[in-house]
Design a protein around this motif. Structure first.
Motif, short mmCIF file in Angstrom:
data_model
loop_
_atom_site.label_atom_id
_atom_site.label_comp_id
_atom_site.label_asym_id
_atom_site.label_seq_id
_atom_site.Cartn_x
_atom_site.Cartn_y
_atom_site.Cartn_z
N THR A 85 -1.32 -8.17 3.85
CA THR A 85 -0.60 -6.67 3.47
C THR A 85 0.03 -6.05 4.23
O THR A 85 0.47 -6.07 5.50
CB THR A 85 -1.94 -5.78 3.09
OG1 THR A 85 -2.89 -5.46 4.47
CG2 THR A 85 -3.01 -6.57 2.22
N ALA A 107 4.79 -3.63 2.82
CA ALA A 107 4.41 -4.29 1.58
C ALA A 107 3.76 -5.38 1.73
O ALA A 107 3.68 -6.09 2.97
CB ALA A 107 5.34 -4.22 0.44
N SER A 108 3.04 -5.99 0.63
CA SER A 108 2.24 -7.34 0.88
C SER A 108 3.40 -8.49 0.82
O SER A 108 4.47 -8.40 0.34
CB SER A 108 1.40 -7.65 -0.02
OG SER A 108 0.31 -6.86 -0.04
N GLY A 153 1.98 -10.93 -8.44
CA GLY A 153 2.45 -9.82 -7.61
C GLY A 153 3.76 -9.80 -6.64
O GLY A 153 3.90 -8.58 -6.45
N ALA A 167 6.33 -8.56 -1.92
CA ALA A 167 5.92 -7.91 -3.14
C ALA A 167 6.29 -6.19 -2.53
O ALA A 167 6.80 -6.02 -1.63
CB ALA A 167 4.21 -7.53 -3.13
N ARG A 226 4.10 -3.49 -3.47
CA ARG A 226 3.19 -2.85 -3.43
C ARG A 226 2.42 -3.22 -1.76
O ARG A 226 2.54 -4.30 -1.53
CB ARG A 226 1.99 -3.11 -4.48
CG ARG A 226 2.43 -2.74 -5.82
CD ARG A 226 1.13 -3.00 -6.65
NE ARG A 226 1.62 -2.56 -8.19
CZ ARG A 226 1.26 -1.37 -8.38
NH1 ARG A 226 0.70 -0.75 -7.81
NH2 ARG A 226 1.45 -0.88 -9.78
N GLU A 227 1.69 -2.29 -1.31
CA GLU A 227 1.10 -2.46 0.08
C GLU A 227 0.01 -3.43 -0.05
O GLU A 227 -0.21 -4.28 0.92
CB GLU A 227 0.73 -1.43 0.73
CG GLU A 227 0.16 -1.36 2.15
CD GLU A 227 -0.17 -0.19 2.95
OE1 GLU A 227 -0.29 0.93 2.25
OE2 GLU A 227 -0.29 -0.31 4.21
N ARG A 228 -0.83 -3.22 -0.98
CA ARG A 228 -1.90 -4.15 -1.39
C ARG A 228 -1.80 -4.67 -2.76
O ARG A 228 -1.45 -4.02 -3.59
CB ARG A 228 -3.38 -3.57 -1.09
CG ARG A 228 -3.60 -3.17 0.40
CD ARG A 228 -4.89 -2.60 0.47
NE ARG A 228 -5.20 -2.55 2.06
CZ ARG A 228 -6.02 -3.14 2.54
NH1 ARG A 228 -6.69 -4.18 2.11
NH2 ARG A 228 -6.48 -3.25 3.74
N LEU A 229 -2.33 -6.04 -2.79
CA LEU A 229 -2.22 -6.72 -4.21
C LEU A 229 -3.73 -7.03 -4.70
O LEU A 229 -4.64 -7.31 -3.66
CB LEU A 229 -1.51 -7.75 -4.45
CG LEU A 229 0.23 -7.92 -3.91
CD1 LEU A 229 0.87 -8.96 -4.03
CD2 LEU A 229 0.66 -6.72 -4.83
#
Length: 125
Positions: A52, A32-33, A111, A98, A100-103
């Motif tokens: 990321t 994740a990010s 995020g 985070a 998520r892998e990308r924000l």
């Protein structure tokens, strides 16, 4: 729950360098990010650098070419190498994680779901 512990802050003269570390537990940094933020007295917290899950980096204009964000995936550690420091870099620096892998906005606070306690960086001129 995710725990983030920063280290490496301190005092340095203008033009010097510092390296910050953020050790993550109950979290896998390569999925994740993550990012570094900073907050100077009387100012809002701002995003400095983000990475990321697959290693793509983003930097604030104020630190491009001077700061480098990186990860040690094997040990779940996030780094921030800071070179050519100036007095405007003086702030409390925070590590953030985070899910998520990308924000959409990697340098925006919203995020990120976990934060470290911060480490102080002071640059004297």
């Amino acid at each position: 729950q995710v725990q983030l512990v920063e280290s490496g802050g301190g005092s340095v003269q203008a033009g010097g360098s510092l390296s910050l570390s953020c050790a993550a537990s109950r979290y896998t940094v390569n999925r994740a990010s993550m990012a570094w933020f900073r907050q100077a007295p009387g100012k809002e917290r701002e995003g400095v650098a983000a990475v990321t899950g697959d290693g793509y980096t983003t930097y604030a204009d104020s630190v491009k070419g001077r700061f480098t964000i990186s990860k040690d995936n094997a040990n779940d550690i996030l780094y921030l190498q800071m070179n050519s420091l100036n007095s405007e870099d003086t702030a409390m620096y925070y590590c953030a994680a985070a899910f998520r892998e990308r924000l959409v906005s990697p340098l925006a606070q919203y995020g990120y779901i976990a934060w470290g306690q911060g480490t102080q960086v002071t640059v004297s001129s």
